[in-house]
Design a protein around this motif. Sequence first.
Motif, mmCIF file in Angstrom:
data_model
loop_
_atom_site.group_PDB
_atom_site.id
_atom_site.type_symbol
_atom_site.label_atom_id
_atom_site.label_comp_id
_atom_site.label_asym_id
_atom_site.label_seq_id
_atom_site.Cartn_x
_atom_site.Cartn_y
_atom_site.Cartn_z
ATOM 1 N N ASP A 90 -23.301 -0.223 21.541
ATOM 2 C CA ASP A 90 -23.966 1.168 21.339
ATOM 3 C C ASP A 90 -23.810 1.298 19.635
ATOM 4 N N SER A 91 -24.665 2.331 19.291
ATOM 5 C CA SER A 91 -24.856 2.680 18.059
ATOM 6 C C SER A 91 -23.661 2.866 17.212
ATOM 7 N N ALA A 92 -22.423 3.565 17.965
ATOM 8 C CA ALA A 92 -21.098 3.718 17.237
ATOM 9 C C ALA A 92 -20.468 2.642 17.110
ATOM 10 N N ARG A 93 -20.573 1.609 17.838
ATOM 11 C CA ARG A 93 -19.848 0.410 17.682
ATOM 12 C C ARG A 93 -20.439 -0.414 16.390
ATOM 13 N N LEU A 94 -21.747 -0.282 16.373
ATOM 14 C CA LEU A 94 -22.530 -1.008 15.157
ATOM 15 C C LEU A 94 -22.367 -0.257 13.686
ATOM 16 N N GLU A 95 -22.248 1.095 14.057
ATOM 17 C CA GLU A 95 -21.748 1.773 12.522
ATOM 18 C C GLU A 95 -20.450 1.394 12.431
ATOM 19 N N GLU A 97 -18.778 -1.406 12.896
ATOM 20 C CA GLU A 97 -18.734 -2.796 12.222
ATOM 21 C C GLU A 97 -19.401 -2.676 10.855
ATOM 22 N N GLN A 98 -20.530 -1.943 10.713
ATOM 23 C CA GLN A 98 -21.212 -1.939 9.435
ATOM 24 C C GLN A 98 -20.388 -1.388 8.364
ATOM 25 N N ILE A 99 -19.288 -0.431 8.717
ATOM 26 C CA ILE A 99 -18.388 0.293 7.534
ATOM 27 C C ILE A 99 -17.600 -0.836 7.484
ATOM 28 N N SER A 100 -16.923 -1.565 8.440
ATOM 29 C CA SER A 100 -15.837 -2.634 8.014
ATOM 30 C C SER A 100 -16.297 -3.602 7.239
ATOM 31 N N ARG A 101 -17.628 -4.060 7.244
ATOM 32 C CA ARG A 101 -18.168 -5.122 6.539
ATOM 33 C C ARG A 101 -18.434 -4.374 5.019
ATOM 34 N N THR A 102 -19.051 -3.361 4.875
ATOM 35 C CA THR A 102 -19.367 -2.673 3.778
ATOM 36 C C THR A 102 -18.375 -2.671 2.928
ATOM 37 N N ALA A 103 -16.996 -2.025 3.317
ATOM 38 C CA ALA A 103 -15.868 -1.656 2.628
ATOM 39 C C ALA A 103 -15.467 -2.844 1.632
ATOM 40 N N TRP A 104 -15.184 -3.992 2.333
ATOM 41 C CA TRP A 104 -14.496 -4.865 1.656
ATOM 42 C C TRP A 104 -15.683 -5.622 0.596
ATOM 43 N N LYS A 105 -17.046 -5.614 0.893
ATOM 44 C CA LYS A 105 -17.985 -6.145 0.023
ATOM 45 C C LYS A 105 -17.803 -5.339 -1.368
ATOM 46 N N ARG A 106 -17.892 -3.920 -1.017
ATOM 47 C CA ARG A 106 -17.986 -3.122 -2.310
ATOM 48 C C ARG A 106 -16.618 -3.065 -3.021
ATOM 49 N N LEU A 202 -6.431 -8.864 -3.478
ATOM 50 C CA LEU A 202 -5.624 -7.870 -2.778
ATOM 51 C C LEU A 202 -6.401 -6.646 -2.541
ATOM 52 N N ASN A 203 -7.085 -6.279 -3.425
ATOM 53 C CA ASN A 203 -7.861 -4.914 -3.303
ATOM 54 C C ASN A 203 -8.832 -5.188 -2.441
ATOM 55 N N VAL A 204 -9.406 -6.315 -2.253
ATOM 56 C CA VAL A 204 -10.625 -6.567 -1.318
ATOM 57 C C VAL A 204 -9.940 -6.559 0.296
ATOM 58 N N VAL A 205 -8.841 -7.233 0.317
ATOM 59 C CA VAL A 205 -8.182 -7.326 1.507
ATOM 60 C C VAL A 205 -7.677 -6.125 2.115
ATOM 61 N N GLU A 206 -7.026 -5.112 1.245
ATOM 62 C CA GLU A 206 -6.733 -4.041 1.591
ATOM 63 C C GLU A 206 -7.796 -3.064 2.029
ATOM 64 N N ALA A 207 -8.767 -3.202 1.509
ATOM 65 C CA ALA A 207 -10.033 -2.421 1.900
ATOM 66 C C ALA A 207 -10.523 -2.842 3.284
ATOM 67 N N TYR A 208 -10.656 -4.041 3.501
ATOM 68 C CA TYR A 208 -10.800 -4.685 4.849
ATOM 69 C C TYR A 208 -9.921 -4.401 5.939
ATOM 70 N N VAL A 209 -8.643 -4.533 5.699
ATOM 71 C CA VAL A 209 -7.585 -4.142 6.598
ATOM 72 C C VAL A 209 -7.676 -2.846 6.979
ATOM 73 N N TYR A 215 -10.778 2.468 11.839
ATOM 74 C CA TYR A 215 -12.097 2.469 12.495
ATOM 75 C C TYR A 215 -11.810 1.646 13.896
ATOM 76 N N ARG A 216 -11.010 0.746 13.844
ATOM 77 C CA ARG A 216 -11.140 -0.132 15.179
ATOM 78 C C ARG A 216 -9.962 0.026 16.077
ATOM 79 N N TRP A 217 -8.708 0.367 15.326
ATOM 80 C CA TRP A 217 -7.574 0.531 15.946
ATOM 81 C C TRP A 217 -6.802 2.002 15.545
ATOM 82 N N ASN A 218 -6.274 2.585 16.472
ATOM 83 C CA ASN A 218 -5.423 3.534 16.336
ATOM 84 C C ASN A 218 -3.899 3.409 15.951
#
Length: 261
Positions: A90-95, A97-106, A202-209, A215-218
């Motif tokens: 669904d659109s929420a799941r895609l959004e 996953e997109q945020i998770s990929r965008t954060a570490w790349k930025r 480590l800054n990249v890893v922290e953004a991804y984690v 967004y994926r676990w509470n």
Amino acid sequence: MRYIFILSLSVFVVLSLRAQEQHTITKTTDTTAIDTVKKKVALQDTLALSVDSLEAVQDTVKKETRKERRAREKAEKEREKYYYKDIKKDSARLEIEQISRTAWKRSLILPGWGQYTNKGLWWVKVPIIYGGLVTGYVVFDYWQWYYKKFLDELDYRIANNGDRRDPDLINYVNMEGLVQQKDYGRRNRDLTILITAGFWGLNVVEAYVDSMLKYRWNIGSDMTMRVRPTLMPNVKTTLAGSHALGGFGVAPGIKLTMNLN
């Protein structure tokens, strides 16, 4: 006369029935033989068609070019973005996953950008990240100066038959001492580069984690984090007194504490 006529009629009927029965048997036999031949021909045609289909499939596999194969693999990977085990996301799941990929790349492009994307305590994390990078640059600059200082003195003495030029290094009589200190400075400079690059990673890893946990676990409020300044033991060197705390054998640092309740 009457009996002869009846007997003749009976013989004629019997012969007619036998002739009709033989004709029926012959016709049935011919029909069965024709059907058998037709079935054999149909079976041969089916086998020939199967062989032709198999050859066509093999020809299709053989004729697939490298460009077509890459296009097919690209299409399959693109499908995996929108489907999970043939179930459309669904659109929420895609959004998410997109945020998770965008954060570490930025964060890979610009340190702190991924933390700002994740929101939360970005206003605390970003200064820490840039403070660490600036500290890395300052330490690198110091060890580069240290290395160049001994290297220049060493080159000057070699070119001038042991004559001394730098007043800070006047006590280094032997050339071996200069070589050792030069190598010591170069080793620490290279180590500083590696540590700074690791801090960037480590800054990249922290953004991804952080994006995954947010967004994926509470994780709730069971995990807490505390950042505070601290003092770390410092190894004494020849120029250990170059900063204010050098004489006490400690150096300023940052302590990170994480608690799981």
